[in-house]
Design a protein around this motif. Structure first.
Motif, PDB file in Angstrom:
ATOM      1  N   ALA A  19       0.851  -1.182   0.000  1.00  0.00           N
ATOM      2  CA  ALA A  19       0.000   0.000   0.000  1.00  0.00           C
ATOM      3  C   ALA A  19       0.891   1.237   0.000  1.00  0.00           C
ATOM      4  O   ALA A  19       2.073   1.159   0.312  1.00  0.00           O
ATOM      5  CB  ALA A  19      -0.907  -0.017   1.224  1.00  0.00           C
ATOM      6  N   PRO A  20       0.328   2.395  -0.311  1.00  0.00           N
ATOM      7  CA  PRO A  20       1.140   3.611  -0.398  1.00  0.00           C
ATOM      8  C   PRO A  20       1.886   3.959   0.886  1.00  0.00           C
ATOM      9  O   PRO A  20       2.926   4.579   0.838  1.00  0.00           O
ATOM     10  CB  PRO A  20       0.121   4.703  -0.733  1.00  0.00           C
ATOM     11  N   ASP A  21       1.372   3.587   2.061  1.00  0.00           N
ATOM     12  CA  ASP A  21       2.047   3.947   3.310  1.00  0.00           C
ATOM     13  C   ASP A  21       3.166   2.963   3.655  1.00  0.00           C
ATOM     14  O   ASP A  21       3.598   2.887   4.795  1.00  0.00           O
ATOM     15  CB  ASP A  21       1.046   4.066   4.452  1.00  0.00           C
ATOM     16  N   ASN A  22       3.641   2.223   2.666  1.00  0.00           N
ATOM     17  CA  ASN A  22       4.743   1.282   2.815  1.00  0.00           C
ATOM     18  C   ASN A  22       4.382   0.093   3.698  1.00  0.00           C
ATOM     19  O   ASN A  22       5.252  -0.524   4.285  1.00  0.00           O
ATOM     20  CB  ASN A  22       5.998   1.982   3.315  1.00  0.00           C
ATOM     21  N   LYS A  23       3.129  -0.226   3.807  1.00  0.00           N
ATOM     22  CA  LYS A  23       2.655  -1.441   4.469  1.00  0.00           C
ATOM     23  C   LYS A  23       2.019  -2.296   3.381  1.00  0.00           C
ATOM     24  O   LYS A  23       1.557  -1.793   2.367  1.00  0.00           O
ATOM     25  CB  LYS A  23       1.598  -1.131   5.537  1.00  0.00           C
ATOM     26  N   TYR A  24       1.972  -3.605   3.621  1.00  0.00           N
ATOM     27  CA  TYR A  24       1.232  -4.451   2.711  1.00  0.00           C
ATOM     28  C   TYR A  24      -0.245  -4.124   2.887  1.00  0.00           C
ATOM     29  O   TYR A  24      -0.688  -3.748   3.970  1.00  0.00           O
ATOM     30  CB  TYR A  24       1.502  -5.926   3.004  1.00  0.00           C
ATOM     31  N   THR A  25      -1.002  -4.265   1.837  1.00  0.00           N
ATOM     32  CA  THR A  25      -2.414  -3.922   1.894  1.00  0.00           C
ATOM     33  C   THR A  25      -3.153  -4.711   2.963  1.00  0.00           C
ATOM     34  O   THR A  25      -2.833  -5.861   3.217  1.00  0.00           O
ATOM     35  CB  THR A  25      -3.100  -4.131   0.528  1.00  0.00           C
ATOM     36  N   SER A  26      -4.120  -4.075   3.565  1.00  0.00           N
ATOM     37  CA  SER A  26      -4.917  -4.739   4.592  1.00  0.00           C
ATOM     38  C   SER A  26      -6.284  -5.136   4.054  1.00  0.00           C
ATOM     39  O   SER A  26      -7.140  -5.556   4.821  1.00  0.00           O
ATOM     40  CB  SER A  26      -5.073  -3.818   5.812  1.00  0.00           C
ATOM     41  N   LYS A  27      -6.465  -5.052   2.754  1.00  0.00           N
ATOM     42  CA  LYS A  27      -7.803  -5.284   2.213  1.00  0.00           C
ATOM     43  C   LYS A  27      -8.305  -6.710   2.405  1.00  0.00           C
ATOM     44  O   LYS A  27      -9.495  -6.945   2.313  1.00  0.00           O
ATOM     45  CB  LYS A  27      -7.896  -4.846   0.755  1.00  0.00           C
ATOM     46  N   PHE A  28      -7.424  -7.655   2.702  1.00  0.00           N
ATOM     47  CA  PHE A  28      -7.851  -9.028   2.947  1.00  0.00           C
ATOM     48  C   PHE A  28      -7.670  -9.445   4.399  1.00  0.00           C
ATOM     49  O   PHE A  28      -7.718 -10.622   4.726  1.00  0.00           O
ATOM     50  CB  PHE A  28      -7.090 -10.003   2.051  1.00  0.00           C
ATOM     51  N   ASP A  29      -7.451  -8.500   5.288  1.00  0.00           N
ATOM     52  CA  ASP A  29      -7.194  -8.825   6.691  1.00  0.00           C
ATOM     53  C   ASP A  29      -8.383  -9.479   7.389  1.00  0.00           C
ATOM     54  O   ASP A  29      -8.230 -10.000   8.479  1.00  0.00           O
ATOM     55  CB  ASP A  29      -6.766  -7.580   7.473  1.00  0.00           C
ATOM     56  N   ASN A  30      -9.551  -9.445   6.764  1.00  0.00           N
ATOM     57  CA  ASN A  30     -10.727 -10.055   7.387  1.00  0.00           C
ATOM     58  C   ASN A  30     -10.900 -11.525   7.010  1.00  0.00           C
ATOM     59  O   ASN A  30     -11.897 -12.134   7.369  1.00  0.00           O
ATOM     60  CB  ASN A  30     -11.991  -9.264   7.048  1.00  0.00           C
ATOM     61  N   VAL A  31      -9.933 -12.120   6.320  1.00  0.00           N
ATOM     62  CA  VAL A  31      -9.992 -13.533   5.966  1.00  0.00           C
ATOM     63  C   VAL A  31     -10.027 -14.351   7.256  1.00  0.00           C
ATOM     64  O   VAL A  31      -9.273 -14.086   8.190  1.00  0.00           O
ATOM     65  CB  VAL A  31      -8.773 -13.942   5.107  1.00  0.00           C
ATOM     66  N   ASN A  32     -10.901 -15.342   7.314  1.00  0.00           N
ATOM     67  CA  ASN A  32     -11.012 -16.197   8.492  1.00  0.00           C
ATOM     68  C   ASN A  32      -9.935 -17.288   8.407  1.00  0.00           C
ATOM     69  O   ASN A  32     -10.104 -18.306   7.740  1.00  0.00           O
ATOM     70  CB  ASN A  32     -12.409 -16.811   8.575  1.00  0.00           C
ATOM     71  N   VAL A  33      -8.844 -17.052   9.113  1.00  0.00           N
ATOM     72  CA  VAL A  33      -7.697 -17.956   9.079  1.00  0.00           C
ATOM     73  C   VAL A  33      -8.074 -19.346   9.594  1.00  0.00           C
ATOM     74  O   VAL A  33      -7.616 -20.354   9.075  1.00  0.00           O
ATOM     75  CB  VAL A  33      -6.525 -17.355   9.884  1.00  0.00           C
ATOM     76  N   ASP A  34      -8.935 -19.391  10.613  1.00  0.00           N
ATOM     77  CA  ASP A  34      -9.346 -20.682  11.156  1.00  0.00           C
ATOM     78  C   ASP A  34     -10.070 -21.530  10.110  1.00  0.00           C
ATOM     79  O   ASP A  34      -9.876 -22.748  10.061  1.00  0.00           O
ATOM     80  CB  ASP A  34     -10.233 -20.489  12.389  1.00  0.00           C
ATOM     81  N   GLU A  35     -10.866 -20.891   9.261  1.00  0.00           N
ATOM     82  CA  GLU A  35     -11.547 -21.635   8.194  1.00  0.00           C
ATOM     83  C   GLU A  35     -10.546 -22.188   7.191  1.00  0.00           C
ATOM     84  O   GLU A  35     -10.684 -23.313   6.722  1.00  0.00           O
ATOM     85  CB  GLU A  35     -12.564 -20.742   7.484  1.00  0.00           C
ATOM     86  N   VAL A  36      -9.539 -21.401   6.852  1.00  0.00           N
ATOM     87  CA  VAL A  36      -8.513 -21.868   5.910  1.00  0.00           C
ATOM     88  C   VAL A  36      -7.754 -23.046   6.509  1.00  0.00           C
ATOM     89  O   VAL A  36      -7.537 -24.064   5.849  1.00  0.00           O
ATOM     90  CB  VAL A  36      -7.552 -20.724   5.528  1.00  0.00           C
ATOM     91  N   LEU A  37      -7.368 -22.918   7.774  1.00  0.00           N
ATOM     92  CA  LEU A  37      -6.623 -24.001   8.420  1.00  0.00           C
ATOM     93  C   LEU A  37      -7.468 -25.259   8.578  1.00  0.00           C
ATOM     94  O   LEU A  37      -6.936 -26.363   8.591  1.00  0.00           O
ATOM     95  CB  LEU A  37      -6.106 -23.549   9.790  1.00  0.00           C
ATOM     96  N   GLY A  38      -8.773 -25.091   8.667  1.00  0.00           N
ATOM     97  CA  GLY A  38      -9.671 -26.229   8.809  1.00  0.00           C
ATOM     98  C   GLY A  38     -10.075 -26.854   7.493  1.00  0.00           C
ATOM     99  O   GLY A  38     -10.787 -27.854   7.466  1.00  0.00           O
ATOM    100  N   ASN A  39      -9.623 -26.287   6.381  1.00  0.00           N
ATOM    101  CA  ASN A  39      -9.978 -26.789   5.061  1.00  0.00           C
ATOM    102  C   ASN A  39      -8.712 -27.306   4.387  1.00  0.00           C
ATOM    103  O   ASN A  39      -7.936 -26.538   3.812  1.00  0.00           O
ATOM    104  CB  ASN A  39     -10.622 -25.668   4.236  1.00  0.00           C
ATOM    105  N   ASP A  40      -8.503 -28.621   4.455  1.00  0.00           N
ATOM    106  CA  ASP A  40      -7.284 -29.208   3.895  1.00  0.00           C
ATOM    107  C   ASP A  40      -7.091 -28.885   2.421  1.00  0.00           C
ATOM    108  O   ASP A  40      -5.959 -28.657   1.984  1.00  0.00           O
ATOM    109  CB  ASP A  40      -7.285 -30.729   4.077  1.00  0.00           C
ATOM    110  N   ARG A  41      -8.165 -28.872   1.663  1.00  0.00           N
ATOM    111  CA  ARG A  41      -8.047 -28.600   0.227  1.00  0.00           C
ATOM    112  C   ARG A  41      -7.469 -27.210  -0.026  1.00  0.00           C
ATOM    113  O   ARG A  41      -6.518 -27.042  -0.798  1.00  0.00           O
ATOM    114  CB  ARG A  41      -9.404 -28.740  -0.462  1.00  0.00           C
ATOM    115  N   VAL A  42      -8.001 -26.204   0.644  1.00  0.00           N
ATOM    116  CA  VAL A  42      -7.525 -24.833   0.457  1.00  0.00           C
ATOM    117  C   VAL A  42      -6.089 -24.693   0.961  1.00  0.00           C
ATOM    118  O   VAL A  42      -5.230 -24.131   0.271  1.00  0.00           O
ATOM    119  CB  VAL A  42      -8.462 -23.822   1.162  1.00  0.00           C
ATOM    120  N   LEU A  43      -5.826 -25.204   2.145  1.00  0.00           N
ATOM    121  CA  LEU A  43      -4.487 -25.116   2.705  1.00  0.00           C
ATOM    122  C   LEU A  43      -3.473 -25.834   1.816  1.00  0.00           C
ATOM    123  O   LEU A  43      -2.396 -25.302   1.537  1.00  0.00           O
ATOM    124  CB  LEU A  43      -4.469 -25.701   4.120  1.00  0.00           C
ATOM    125  N   ASN A  44      -3.820 -27.024   1.343  1.00  0.00           N
ATOM    126  CA  ASN A  44      -2.916 -27.761   0.454  1.00  0.00           C
ATOM    127  C   ASN A  44      -2.639 -26.990  -0.828  1.00  0.00           C
ATOM    128  O   ASN A  44      -1.511 -27.012  -1.335  1.00  0.00           O
ATOM    129  CB  ASN A  44      -3.487 -29.141   0.119  1.00  0.00           C
TER     130      ASN A  44
END
Length: 120
Positions: A19-44
């Motif tokens: 992002a312009p303020d020299n940080k990585y964008t936060s536009k996806f910060d609301n992703v539910n990490v627990d759901e990703v970790l609980g889904n072997d297909r997505v994690l794989n």
């Protein structure tokens, strides 16, 4: 060992582009990490992308592009949410997917420089 490759999983936390303020964008910060970790297909799929053993989503391609910078800067451009989510993912992989975790370390930290920085 503390999370030496926190940025590896910022894609799970929603990392995309700088992002312009020299940080990585936060536009996806609301992703539910627990759901990703609980889904072997997505994690794989993310793991295969990072190891160049499968196709990548646009986020996965961006992650691979940003990974060297993030390692060199010790994730200095990560948001707080990305740091927390990255630690959650890394702890999960270390506990439940140690083989894949070790392969990622070999690929993205072959000399152990960043692992040593975070060892405790």
């Amino acid at each position: 060992m503390k999370a030496s490759l926190a940025i590896v999983f910022c894609v799970v936390a929603g990392l995309a582009a700088a992002a312009p303020d020299n940080k990585y964008t936060s536009k996806f910060d609301n992703v539910n990490v627990d759901e990703v970790l609980g889904n072997d297909r997505v994690l794989n799929n993310y793991l295969k992308c990072l190891m160049e053993k499968g196709p990548c989503t646009p986020e996965g391609r961006e992650l691979k592009r940003l990974l060297p910078d993030a390692l060199q800067s010790d994730c200095s451009k990560c948001t707080d949410v990305q740091r927390r989510n990255s630690e959650k993912v890394i702890n999960f992989l270390r506990a439940h997917r140690a083989g894949e975790w070790n392969l990622l370390l070999k690929k993205y930290d072959p000399n152990g420089v960043y692992r040593a920085k975070h060892a405790h």
